[in-house]
Design a protein around this motif. Sequence first.
Motif, PDB file in Angstrom:
ATOM      1  N   PRO A  11     125.138  58.065  32.693  1.00  0.00           N
ATOM      2  CA  PRO A  11     126.011  58.121  33.884  1.00  0.00           C
ATOM      3  C   PRO A  11     125.259  57.801  35.172  1.00  0.00           C
ATOM      4  N   GLU A  12     123.974  58.162  35.231  1.00  0.00           N
ATOM      5  CA  GLU A  12     123.201  57.878  36.430  1.00  0.00           C
ATOM      6  C   GLU A  12     123.080  56.366  36.665  1.00  0.00           C
ATOM      7  N   VAL A  13     122.858  55.623  35.584  1.00  0.00           N
ATOM      8  CA  VAL A  13     122.746  54.169  35.699  1.00  0.00           C
ATOM      9  C   VAL A  13     124.090  53.565  36.082  1.00  0.00           C
ATOM     10  N   GLU A  14     125.165  54.096  35.493  1.00  0.00           N
ATOM     11  CA  GLU A  14     126.499  53.590  35.821  1.00  0.00           C
ATOM     12  C   GLU A  14     126.823  53.814  37.298  1.00  0.00           C
ATOM     13  N   ALA A  15     126.454  54.994  37.827  1.00  0.00           N
ATOM     14  CA  ALA A  15     126.707  55.294  39.236  1.00  0.00           C
ATOM     15  C   ALA A  15     125.905  54.370  40.140  1.00  0.00           C
ATOM     16  N   GLU A  16     124.648  54.119  39.791  1.00  0.00           N
ATOM     17  CA  GLU A  16     123.813  53.218  40.581  1.00  0.00           C
ATOM     18  C   GLU A  16     124.356  51.790  40.522  1.00  0.00           C
ATOM     19  N   TYR A  17     124.855  51.394  39.337  1.00  0.00           N
ATOM     20  CA  TYR A  17     125.466  50.079  39.175  1.00  0.00           C
ATOM     21  C   TYR A  17     126.680  49.916  40.090  1.00  0.00           C
ATOM     22  N   GLU A  18     127.524  50.946  40.138  1.00  0.00           N
ATOM     23  CA  GLU A  18     128.701  50.891  41.014  1.00  0.00           C
ATOM     24  C   GLU A  18     128.290  50.806  42.486  1.00  0.00           C
ATOM     25  N   MET A  57     113.394  61.222  27.227  1.00  0.00           N
ATOM     26  CA  MET A  57     114.589  60.467  27.625  1.00  0.00           C
ATOM     27  C   MET A  57     114.611  60.264  29.147  1.00  0.00           C
ATOM     28  N   GLU A  58     114.276  61.320  29.895  1.00  0.00           N
ATOM     29  CA  GLU A  58     114.264  61.203  31.347  1.00  0.00           C
ATOM     30  C   GLU A  58     113.190  60.219  31.804  1.00  0.00           C
ATOM     31  N   LYS A  59     112.037  60.212  31.112  1.00  0.00           N
ATOM     32  CA  LYS A  59     110.984  59.276  31.466  1.00  0.00           C
ATOM     33  C   LYS A  59     111.424  57.845  31.199  1.00  0.00           C
ATOM     34  N   LYS A  60     112.120  57.642  30.077  1.00  0.00           N
ATOM     35  CA  LYS A  60     112.641  56.315  29.734  1.00  0.00           C
ATOM     36  C   LYS A  60     113.628  55.841  30.799  1.00  0.00           C
ATOM     37  N   LEU A  61     114.500  56.744  31.249  1.00  0.00           N
ATOM     38  CA  LEU A  61     115.484  56.412  32.281  1.00  0.00           C
ATOM     39  C   LEU A  61     114.790  56.089  33.601  1.00  0.00           C
ATOM     40  N   GLN A  62     113.770  56.870  33.942  1.00  0.00           N
ATOM     41  CA  GLN A  62     113.039  56.644  35.191  1.00  0.00           C
ATOM     42  C   GLN A  62     112.341  55.285  35.183  1.00  0.00           C
ATOM     43  N   VAL A  63     111.730  54.942  34.035  1.00  0.00           N
ATOM     44  CA  VAL A  63     111.053  53.648  33.921  1.00  0.00           C
ATOM     45  C   VAL A  63     112.050  52.507  34.111  1.00  0.00           C
ATOM     46  N   PHE A  64     113.223  52.668  33.518  1.00  0.00           N
ATOM     47  CA  PHE A  64     114.243  51.618  33.656  1.00  0.00           C
ATOM     48  C   PHE A  64     114.704  51.487  35.105  1.00  0.00           C
ATOM     49  N   MET A  65     114.961  52.610  35.788  1.00  0.00           N
ATOM     50  CA  MET A  65     115.461  52.570  37.158  1.00  0.00           C
ATOM     51  C   MET A  65     114.430  51.956  38.102  1.00  0.00           C
ATOM     52  N   GLU A  66     113.139  52.133  37.802  1.00  0.00           N
ATOM     53  CA  GLU A  66     112.092  51.588  38.666  1.00  0.00           C
ATOM     54  C   GLU A  66     111.722  50.159  38.313  1.00  0.00           C
ATOM     55  N   SER A  67     112.264  49.625  37.201  1.00  0.00           N
ATOM     56  CA  SER A  67     111.892  48.282  36.743  1.00  0.00           C
ATOM     57  C   SER A  67     112.541  47.182  37.572  1.00  0.00           C
ATOM     58  N   GLY A  68     113.630  47.476  38.268  1.00  0.00           N
ATOM     59  CA  GLY A  68     114.335  46.452  39.043  1.00  0.00           C
ATOM     60  C   GLY A  68     115.278  45.602  38.235  1.00  0.00           C
ATOM     61  N   LEU A  69     115.436  45.913  36.944  1.00  0.00           N
ATOM     62  CA  LEU A  69     116.335  45.130  36.094  1.00  0.00           C
ATOM     63  C   LEU A  69     117.778  45.228  36.556  1.00  0.00           C
ATOM     64  N   LEU A  70     118.168  46.414  37.050  1.00  0.00           N
ATOM     65  CA  LEU A  70     119.558  46.592  37.477  1.00  0.00           C
ATOM     66  C   LEU A  70     119.863  45.710  38.683  1.00  0.00           C
ATOM     67  N   ASP A  71     118.924  45.616  39.645  1.00  0.00           N
ATOM     68  CA  ASP A  71     119.112  44.731  40.800  1.00  0.00           C
ATOM     69  C   ASP A  71     119.227  43.275  40.354  1.00  0.00           C
TER      70      ASP A  71
END
Length: 267
Positions: free
Chosen positions: A38-45, A1-15
Amino acid sequence: MEKKLQVFMESGLLDSYILGTTTPDENLEVESYIAEFPEVEAEYERLQDNLEILAKAHTVEAPKYILNAVIKEITDDVPVIPLPSPPTHSRAPWFSIAASIAALIFGGLSYLLYEQNISLALENQVVVDEIFDLRSDIENNNNKLENVMLQFMKLNNPETEKYVLRGNSRAKNLKTVAYINAVDKTSMIDVVSLPKLPENQTYQIWAELQDRMVNLGILDESERNKLRTIPYMEDALGLSITIEPKSGSKINNTHNENSVAEVTLKN
């Protein structure tokens, strides 16, 4: 799960999602991550806050001449030109009267057409000028948008450090935010609020080096919420804001007395 989250955060999709350049499927994927982690939500904010800072920094008011031009176009009336009554002669032959009336009508119509042609020519010129103005505005807006995206990328660069300078008892409502990237060697500052000063004084920002203080410029209330670049100083130990006379300032033993906000920079 942490690896999946890390891949998403590094993908640039959120930006890309913040900038509105993602596809509908990517939107669903990003929104599911925001709801789940929650980590993604915080980064989004955090990204939302940065984008809001940039939006305020590049707010542009609509030109006043556009409103005036629209009001003038609505309120201006087309003048009505009355046709003179043809002279009547009781003894004139009927064809002379008819010819006179036809000549008057033809002359009146010719004059109206002439006036309308002039009016249309002027309107066409106005339209052409407005098109050129709009093209220029579009080009300027595109340049500003490009600058906003570049600044947005700088703000969200992992190497960019954020420093908040809050005022002491001499300037309680003072608050500025500095963004420093030691890798790209760039520095930016966002003036959030500055208490009003007497006419003969100004706020100035300084970089503290090992052996001296370096002036980085003047801070003004008119620059509030306008993100701007300041000189990057290599090996700076800290930043400080002082109140100085407009006539000029010199670094001396009274510098600490003039200081109203300070922050220490990370090595």
